[in-house]
Enzyme design. Structure first.
Site, short mmCIF file in Angstrom:
data_model
loop_
_atom_site.label_atom_id
_atom_site.label_comp_id
_atom_site.label_asym_id
_atom_site.label_seq_id
_atom_site.Cartn_x
_atom_site.Cartn_y
_atom_site.Cartn_z
N PHE A 59 0.83 -1.20 0.00
CA PHE A 59 0.00 0.00 0.00
C PHE A 59 0.87 1.25 0.00
O PHE A 59 1.84 1.34 0.76
CB PHE A 59 -0.90 0.03 1.24
CG PHE A 59 -2.00 -0.99 1.17
CD1 PHE A 59 -3.27 -0.62 0.79
CD2 PHE A 59 -1.75 -2.33 1.47
CE1 PHE A 59 -4.29 -1.56 0.71
CE2 PHE A 59 -2.76 -3.27 1.39
CZ PHE A 59 -4.03 -2.89 1.01
N ALA A 60 0.48 2.20 -0.84
CA ALA A 60 1.13 3.51 -0.85
C ALA A 60 0.02 4.56 -0.79
O ALA A 60 -0.40 5.12 -1.80
CB ALA A 60 1.97 3.68 -2.11
N TYR A 64 2.82 7.91 2.04
CA TYR A 64 3.69 6.73 1.96
C TYR A 64 4.17 6.44 0.54
O TYR A 64 4.99 5.56 0.33
CB TYR A 64 2.98 5.51 2.56
CG TYR A 64 3.05 5.46 4.08
CD1 TYR A 64 2.46 6.46 4.85
CD2 TYR A 64 3.69 4.42 4.74
CE1 TYR A 64 2.51 6.43 6.23
CE2 TYR A 64 3.75 4.37 6.12
CZ TYR A 64 3.16 5.38 6.86
OH TYR A 64 3.22 5.33 8.24
N ASP A 151 4.59 -4.27 4.11
CA ASP A 151 4.65 -2.84 4.42
C ASP A 151 5.52 -2.18 3.34
O ASP A 151 6.44 -2.81 2.81
CB ASP A 151 5.34 -2.61 5.77
CG ASP A 151 4.35 -2.48 6.91
OD1 ASP A 151 3.19 -2.91 6.75
OD2 ASP A 151 4.73 -1.95 7.98
N ILE A 152 5.29 -0.90 3.10
CA ILE A 152 6.07 -0.23 2.07
C ILE A 152 7.23 0.59 2.65
O ILE A 152 8.15 0.97 1.93
CB ILE A 152 5.17 0.65 1.17
CG1 ILE A 152 5.83 0.85 -0.19
CG2 ILE A 152 4.83 1.97 1.86
CD1 ILE A 152 4.94 1.47 -1.22
N GLU A 243 -2.74 -6.22 12.75
CA GLU A 243 -1.73 -7.18 13.23
C GLU A 243 -2.29 -8.05 14.36
O GLU A 243 -1.96 -9.24 14.46
CB GLU A 243 -0.48 -6.43 13.70
CG GLU A 243 0.69 -7.34 14.03
CD GLU A 243 1.98 -6.54 14.24
OE1 GLU A 243 2.80 -6.52 13.31
OE2 GLU A 243 2.13 -5.92 15.31
N ASP A 266 14.56 -4.68 11.88
CA ASP A 266 14.60 -3.25 12.15
C ASP A 266 15.94 -2.98 12.80
O ASP A 266 16.25 -3.56 13.85
CB ASP A 266 13.43 -2.89 13.09
CG ASP A 266 13.30 -1.38 13.26
OD1 ASP A 266 14.34 -0.68 13.31
OD2 ASP A 266 12.16 -0.90 13.33
N1 UDP Z 1 0.11 3.03 5.05
C1 UDP Z 1 -0.05 3.94 4.01
N2 UDP Z 1 -0.38 5.25 4.30
C2 UDP Z 1 -0.54 5.70 5.57
C3 UDP Z 1 -0.37 4.77 6.64
C4 UDP Z 1 -0.03 3.45 6.34
O1 UDP Z 1 0.12 3.60 2.84
O2 UDP Z 1 -0.83 6.88 5.77
C5 UDP Z 1 0.44 1.63 4.71
C6 UDP Z 1 1.90 1.49 4.27
O3 UDP Z 1 1.99 0.48 3.30
C7 UDP Z 1 2.57 1.08 5.58
C8 UDP Z 1 1.51 0.20 6.20
O4 UDP Z 1 0.26 0.80 5.84
O5 UDP Z 1 3.80 0.43 5.36
C9 UDP Z 1 1.60 0.03 7.72
O6 UDP Z 1 1.78 1.26 8.36
P1 UDP Z 1 3.16 1.65 9.04
O7 UDP Z 1 4.28 1.15 8.19
O8 UDP Z 1 3.15 3.10 9.35
O9 UDP Z 1 3.12 0.79 10.40
P2 UDP Z 1 4.41 0.43 11.31
O10 UDP Z 1 5.35 -0.39 10.47
O11 UDP Z 1 5.04 1.73 11.73
O12 UDP Z 1 3.81 -0.34 12.43
MN MN Z 2 5.86 -0.26 8.48
#
Ligand code: UDP
Ligand code: MN
Length: 308
Positions: A59-60, A64, A151-152, A243, A266
């Protein structure tokens, strides 16, 4: 019987494990994939024989999109090299994504798919399950054999190949691989469909990378989405969003393969001795800046519009 090229490699051993510093198998006999436990040549030959098609969905949404270029460029170097790959970018900014002109290797294609957007970043995370379910049912199931969801805000820095593929695979979260059940951040409120009692659970799985056959991913995302909607009716949100629901699913529908934290690392966790490769690594981000706050440009635009 088809007889291809002869393939020479060391005989597997029955009594000498390839690694003794990590666990290579769960009690339900799902392999845990670590470097040094498999021969990629054997696996590549086996999957190529079947002409496997692999989808990678990410997702983008909103800001993102900034992660997209590095993600795809590193995936071209390290993700399923030599196999058929479809990238599926789900975005609310189709036009913007179209401006990138990624040079892809042979047998690799990229598709930009429209996704709704949501005000709260939490909802963007939650709704990933619904979007993947719908696109799996309507499209992915006809185009690929396996689907991985990522995740992106990540980059590939070492090989992620067919050794990771299976009916249903999950990734051990880099923050929890050596912790007790009680320390897992599962949803602990019994009202939630994601609820996991303190005496249950195997691993804490990361939502940042999971996958399986399209049939299995349909079942997983459908289950999670239904749980999320049931919670919504009761006005409850699971602690770690989708999750939490993913972790619930994996307790009862156990993954047939587990990916070690090599597959989702990470660097804030340091580099422990057992970690021989870091294949897919989080890109540092300013959470508040990227998720919530509007940029100066956006603010200016908003105030200009307000004046008109
Ligand atoms: N995401 C997005 N836009 C946003 C928030 C989240 O596209 O405004 C998507 C994106 O692919 C991201 C995923 O949802 O990698 C999970 O969110 P994030 O990576 O912020 O979660 P974290 O890894 O910090 O728990
Ligand atoms: Mn992430």
């Amino acid at each position: 019987m088809h007889c291809g090229k002869r393939m020479l490699y060391e005989k597997p051993q029955a009594l000498t494990p390839p690694r003794t510093d990590v666990v290579m198998m769960t009690p339900w006999l799902a392999p845990i994939v670590w470097n040094g436990t498999y021969n990629i040549d054997i696996l590549n030959a086996q999957f190529q024989l079947r002409g496997v098609r692999i989808g990678l969905a990410m997702f983008a949404i909103k800001k993102y999109v900034v992660f997209l270029q590095q993600f795809i460029e590193t995936a071209e170097k390290f993700f399923m090299v030599g196999h058929k790959v479809n990238y599926y970018i789900l975005t609310d900014r189709v036009e913007e994504v179209h401006q990138y002109n990624f040079k892809l290797g042979e047998g690799r294609q990229l598709f930009t798919l429209q996704s709704p957007t949501y005000k709260r970043w939490q909802d963007i995370c939650f709704r990933r399950m619904e979007m993947i379910r719908n696109y799996t049912r309507d499209r992915f199931i006809n185009e690929v054999d396996y689907l991985a969801v990522a995740d992106i805000d990540m980059q590939f820095s070492d090989d992620v190949g067919v050794e990771s593929l299976s009916e249903l695979f999950g990734t051990i979260h880099p923050g929890f691989y050596n912790l007790s059940r009680q320390s897992f951040t599962y949803e602990r409120r019994a009202e939630s469909r994601a609820y996991i009692p303190p005496d249950e659970g195997d691993f804490y799985y990361a939502a940042g990378y999971f996958g399986g056959t399209t049939e299995e991913i349909y079942k997983l995302t459908n289950y999670c989405h239904n749980g999320i909607m049931a919670d919504r009716k009761k006005n409850i949100e699971a602690l770690w969003h989708e999750e939490s629901h993913l972790n619930k699913y994996f307790i009862y529908y156990k993954p047939t393969k587990l990916l070690s934290p090599e597959y989702l690392w990470d660097n804030r966790m340091g580099i422990p001795g057992f970690l021989k490769r870091r294949r897919f690594v989080a890109v540092p981000k300013n959470h508040n800046e990227i998720r919530n706050k509007r940029s100066i440009k956006e603010k200016q635009r908003a105030s200009k519009n307000a004046k008109h």
